[in-house]
Enzyme design. Sequence first.
Site, short mmCIF file in Angstrom:
data_model
loop_
_atom_site.label_atom_id
_atom_site.label_comp_id
_atom_site.label_asym_id
_atom_site.label_seq_id
_atom_site.Cartn_x
_atom_site.Cartn_y
_atom_site.Cartn_z
N SER A 118 3.78 9.12 5.67
CA SER A 118 4.72 9.76 4.75
C SER A 118 4.16 11.13 4.40
O SER A 118 2.94 11.35 4.47
CB SER A 118 4.87 8.92 3.48
N TYR A 131 1.82 4.12 -4.06
CA TYR A 131 2.36 4.28 -2.71
C TYR A 131 1.67 5.43 -1.98
O TYR A 131 1.25 5.30 -0.82
CB TYR A 131 3.86 4.52 -2.78
#
Length: 277
Positions: A118, A131
């Site tokens: 990501s 996260y």
Amino acid sequence: MERRGSGIGRATTLRLAGRGHRVLAYDVDADGLGSLPPTVETHVGDVTDEDRVRETLPTDLDALVNCAATYELGAVEDADWDRVEAQFRVNVFGTLAVTRAALPRLRATGGRVVTLSSVLGRTSLPLHGVYAGTKHAVEGLFDALRAEQDTVDVVLVEPGPVRTGFNERAKAGLDGDASPHRDLYDRVRRHYDPGGVPPERVARVVSEAVESPSPRARYLVTTQAWLLVCCRALLPDPLYDRVALARVRNRSVPRAALETVAGGVSASVARLLGRRD
């Protein structure tokens, strides 16, 4: 290997199968796997079960695509410990377990590992700390892995926001009644919408990474990802923090950056004029 019944995993599976690849999908979600076309070979299992993964992998494996991920929103100090462990177990330990099981086969075929990370593996945003921590861990592991491999290509794909339903589920799980951050939680629940691209956009990039004769080490996906990385590289930490906070308050990255820089310049000018007075 991800929840192949939806999101990036499903889109990637369908794209690769449609381009003539033999695809094996492995996931804990039996119903999601059951929705895939019969041309896709499916196996139910947990990505953290390295022995089970090793039993499932074909001997002629020439590419591994890691998509497994889970996602929660919340301030770092509020994060439920079980949920923190769950995110690291799937996003980091599961990805690592599958990759370790696959490497001997990939070495034999001269194959490659393509891992969904990501843009938050390079930076972070408020309420995304756990996260982002998992994705920072993935980036560190796979940067080292890439340097260690002589015959296996190691590729990271780093999307920005993608319309997979992740964000809606994470917003619904925000519980801030007893939190010092409850005002921010309330605003995020009501207004935060990161936008994003369809998962098929990311699947195209994953397909390119799988098929390219000379894949890049990293593929940033989406304009928002590029802008966030540029802001992280160019802005001092205090300014970047304000941009990041503005982003989760639902301003676009360019708007948040411009407002933050303009506000800083305005305050500096005011201070200078005040000193002259």
